[in-house]
Design a protein around this motif. Structure first.
Motif, PDB file in Angstrom:
ATOM      1  N   ILE A  25      -4.617  -1.374  57.371  1.00 52.31           N
ATOM      2  CA  ILE A  25      -3.882  -1.745  56.158  1.00 52.31           C
ATOM      3  C   ILE A  25      -3.195  -0.526  55.547  1.00 52.31           C
ATOM      4  O   ILE A  25      -2.019  -0.582  55.162  1.00 52.31           O
ATOM      5  CB  ILE A  25      -4.826  -2.417  55.143  1.00 52.31           C
ATOM      6  N   VAL A  26      -3.890   0.594  55.470  1.00 53.23           N
ATOM      7  CA  VAL A  26      -3.300   1.811  54.908  1.00 53.23           C
ATOM      8  C   VAL A  26      -2.148   2.295  55.788  1.00 53.23           C
ATOM      9  O   VAL A  26      -1.107   2.732  55.283  1.00 53.23           O
ATOM     10  CB  VAL A  26      -4.371   2.908  54.732  1.00 53.23           C
ATOM     11  N   SER A  27      -2.301   2.191  57.104  1.00 49.43           N
ATOM     12  CA  SER A  27      -1.227   2.603  58.019  1.00 49.43           C
ATOM     13  C   SER A  27       0.013   1.748  57.827  1.00 49.43           C
ATOM     14  O   SER A  27       1.138   2.267  57.799  1.00 49.43           O
ATOM     15  CB  SER A  27      -1.704   2.510  59.465  1.00 49.43           C
ATOM     16  N   ILE A  28      -0.178   0.446  57.692  1.00 40.38           N
ATOM     17  CA  ILE A  28       0.960  -0.447  57.463  1.00 40.38           C
ATOM     18  C   ILE A  28       1.632  -0.107  56.128  1.00 40.38           C
ATOM     19  O   ILE A  28       2.866  -0.065  56.033  1.00 40.38           O
ATOM     20  CB  ILE A  28       0.511  -1.919  57.503  1.00 40.38           C
ATOM     21  N   PHE A  29       0.815   0.151  55.103  1.00 40.00           N
ATOM     22  CA  PHE A  29       1.352   0.513  53.790  1.00 40.00           C
ATOM     23  C   PHE A  29       2.185   1.784  53.884  1.00 40.00           C
ATOM     24  O   PHE A  29       3.299   1.862  53.347  1.00 40.00           O
ATOM     25  CB  PHE A  29       0.192   0.676  52.805  1.00 40.00           C
ATOM     26  N   ARG A  30       1.676   2.798  54.571  1.00 42.18           N
ATOM     27  CA  ARG A  30       2.413   4.057  54.739  1.00 42.18           C
ATOM     28  C   ARG A  30       3.698   3.831  55.546  1.00 42.18           C
ATOM     29  O   ARG A  30       4.738   4.432  55.252  1.00 42.18           O
ATOM     30  CB  ARG A  30       1.538   5.106  55.439  1.00 42.18           C
ATOM     31  N   TRP A  31       3.635   2.981  56.566  1.00 42.39           N
ATOM     32  CA  TRP A  31       4.815   2.667  57.378  1.00 42.39           C
ATOM     33  C   TRP A  31       5.894   2.034  56.503  1.00 42.39           C
ATOM     34  O   TRP A  31       7.068   2.380  56.603  1.00 42.39           O
ATOM     35  CB  TRP A  31       4.414   1.741  58.524  1.00 42.39           C
ATOM     36  N   ILE A  32       5.479   1.105  55.630  1.00 36.28           N
ATOM     37  CA  ILE A  32       6.436   0.451  54.729  1.00 36.28           C
ATOM     38  C   ILE A  32       7.062   1.482  53.789  1.00 36.28           C
ATOM     39  O   ILE A  32       8.276   1.466  53.563  1.00 36.28           O
ATOM     40  CB  ILE A  32       5.752  -0.685  53.943  1.00 36.28           C
ATOM     41  N   ILE A  33       6.248   2.369  53.247  1.00 38.61           N
ATOM     42  CA  ILE A  33       6.776   3.397  52.340  1.00 38.61           C
ATOM     43  C   ILE A  33       7.777   4.294  53.075  1.00 38.61           C
ATOM     44  O   ILE A  33       8.862   4.585  52.552  1.00 38.61           O
ATOM     45  CB  ILE A  33       5.632   4.239  51.743  1.00 38.61           C
ATOM     46  N   ASP A  34       7.442   4.731  54.287  1.00 40.36           N
ATOM     47  CA  ASP A  34       8.344   5.600  55.041  1.00 40.36           C
ATOM     48  C   ASP A  34       9.674   4.914  55.334  1.00 40.36           C
ATOM     49  O   ASP A  34      10.740   5.524  55.189  1.00 40.36           O
ATOM     50  CB  ASP A  34       7.691   6.044  56.350  1.00 40.36           C
ATOM     51  N   HIS A  35       9.627   3.649  55.726  1.00 37.27           N
ATOM     52  CA  HIS A  35      10.869   2.950  56.032  1.00 37.27           C
ATOM     53  C   HIS A  35      11.667   2.638  54.761  1.00 37.27           C
ATOM     54  O   HIS A  35      12.903   2.635  54.798  1.00 37.27           O
ATOM     55  CB  HIS A  35      10.579   1.683  56.840  1.00 37.27           C
ATOM     56  N   THR A  36      10.990   2.380  53.670  1.00 37.46           N
ATOM     57  CA  THR A  36      11.693   2.181  52.405  1.00 37.46           C
ATOM     58  C   THR A  36      12.426   3.458  52.008  1.00 37.46           C
ATOM     59  O   THR A  36      13.574   3.405  51.539  1.00 37.46           O
ATOM     60  CB  THR A  36      10.697   1.764  51.307  1.00 37.46           C
ATOM     61  N   MET A  37      11.781   4.598  52.197  1.00 41.70           N
ATOM     62  CA  MET A  37      12.434   5.867  51.871  1.00 41.70           C
ATOM     63  C   MET A  37      13.663   6.098  52.749  1.00 41.70           C
ATOM     64  O   MET A  37      14.693   6.588  52.269  1.00 41.70           O
ATOM     65  CB  MET A  37      11.446   7.029  52.013  1.00 41.70           C
ATOM     66  N   GLN A  38      13.580   5.743  54.018  1.00 42.43           N
ATOM     67  CA  GLN A  38      14.742   5.894  54.902  1.00 42.43           C
ATOM     68  C   GLN A  38      15.898   5.014  54.434  1.00 42.43           C
ATOM     69  O   GLN A  38      17.060   5.437  54.458  1.00 42.43           O
ATOM     70  CB  GLN A  38      14.361   5.541  56.339  1.00 42.43           C
ATOM     71  N   ILE A  39      15.573   3.803  53.994  1.00 40.33           N
ATOM     72  CA  ILE A  39      16.615   2.912  53.485  1.00 40.33           C
ATOM     73  C   ILE A  39      17.228   3.492  52.219  1.00 40.33           C
ATOM     74  O   ILE A  39      18.453   3.479  52.048  1.00 40.33           O
ATOM     75  CB  ILE A  39      16.034   1.503  53.224  1.00 40.33           C
ATOM     76  N   LEU A  40      16.383   4.034  51.337  1.00 40.93           N
ATOM     77  CA  LEU A  40      16.910   4.602  50.092  1.00 40.93           C
ATOM     78  C   LEU A  40      17.763   5.838  50.343  1.00 40.93           C
ATOM     79  O   LEU A  40      18.749   6.062  49.642  1.00 40.93           O
ATOM     80  CB  LEU A  40      15.762   4.918  49.131  1.00 40.93           C
ATOM     81  N   TYR A  41      17.396   6.639  51.349  1.00 41.17           N
ATOM     82  CA  TYR A  41      18.229   7.798  51.701  1.00 41.17           C
ATOM     83  C   TYR A  41      19.603   7.359  52.186  1.00 41.17           C
ATOM     84  O   TYR A  41      20.570   8.109  52.097  1.00 41.17           O
ATOM     85  CB  TYR A  41      17.545   8.659  52.762  1.00 41.17           C
ATOM     86  N   PHE A  42      19.703   6.151  52.703  1.00 37.11           N
ATOM     87  CA  PHE A  42      21.000   5.615  53.114  1.00 37.11           C
ATOM     88  C   PHE A  42      21.736   4.985  51.926  1.00 37.11           C
ATOM     89  O   PHE A  42      22.939   5.172  51.758  1.00 37.11           O
ATOM     90  CB  PHE A  42      20.815   4.570  54.224  1.00 37.11           C
ATOM     91  N   ILE A  43      20.993   4.240  51.096  1.00 29.01           N
ATOM     92  CA  ILE A  43      21.618   3.479  50.009  1.00 29.01           C
ATOM     93  C   ILE A  43      22.133   4.376  48.882  1.00 29.01           C
ATOM     94  O   ILE A  43      23.235   4.156  48.363  1.00 29.01           O
ATOM     95  CB  ILE A  43      20.624   2.438  49.446  1.00 29.01           C
ATOM     96  N   TYR A  44      21.360   5.380  48.479  1.00 30.34           N
ATOM     97  CA  TYR A  44      21.764   6.205  47.332  1.00 30.34           C
ATOM     98  C   TYR A  44      23.106   6.917  47.547  1.00 30.34           C
ATOM     99  O   TYR A  44      23.946   6.913  46.640  1.00 30.34           O
ATOM    100  CB  TYR A  44      20.665   7.186  46.952  1.00 30.34           C
ATOM    101  N   PRO A  45      23.358   7.535  48.692  1.00 33.02           N
ATOM    102  CA  PRO A  45      24.702   8.111  48.883  1.00 33.02           C
ATOM    103  C   PRO A  45      25.808   7.055  48.866  1.00 33.02           C
ATOM    104  O   PRO A  45      26.920   7.328  48.390  1.00 33.02           O
ATOM    105  CB  PRO A  45      24.613   8.785  50.256  1.00 33.02           C
ATOM    106  N   GLN A  46      25.497   5.851  49.361  1.00 33.79           N
ATOM    107  CA  GLN A  46      26.495   4.779  49.323  1.00 33.79           C
ATOM    108  C   GLN A  46      26.816   4.399  47.873  1.00 33.79           C
ATOM    109  O   GLN A  46      27.978   4.158  47.537  1.00 33.79           O
ATOM    110  CB  GLN A  46      25.988   3.539  50.081  1.00 33.79           C
TER     111      GLN A  46
END
Length: 112
Positions: free
Chosen positions: A34-55
């Motif tokens: 469960i903790v691994s899945i939670f961390r995976w979600i956080i990491d992928h959310t951050m990658q999406i935000l790194y794309f969205i904020y410059p846009q």
């Protein structure tokens, strides 16, 4: 009755100790998953935000849908946690201790 160390060590592989050990390992594995899945979600959310904020910086019009999306997510999360507001206080450690001492009954799903 609280057992002493020599009483436990006298029979180290009794069925009680073995079943507790197996349950502890299962809980550890499930918690780790469960903790691994939670961390995976956080990491992928951050990658999406790194794309969205410059846009959004390049096209400020995208800020409006982003704000609307954040408001919708906040409302949904608010609806989910409203029944548990009286139990959502502090770090959660006192609530878990109360559950262990049978002073508080909480459904496992809400604790998770």
């Amino acid at each position: 009755m609280i057992k002493k160390a020599n009483q436990i060590l006298h029979r180290p592989f009794s069925s009680t100790i073995t079943s507790r050990l197996v349950r502890a390992i299962a809980v550890g594995l499930i918690t780790g998953l469960i903790v691994s899945i939670f961390r995976w979600i956080i990491d992928h959310t951050m990658q999406i935000l790194y794309f969205i904020y410059p846009q959004m910086r390049a096209n400020p019009v995208w800020i409006i849908p982003y704000i609307i999306l954040m408001i919708v997510i906040t409302i949904i999360l608010g609806k989910i946690i409203v029944p548990y507001l009286d139990q959502l206080v502090g770090s959660g450690v006192p609530q878990i201790e109360a559950i262990f001492l049978n002073e508080n009954k909480m459904p496992w799903w809400s604790v998770l």
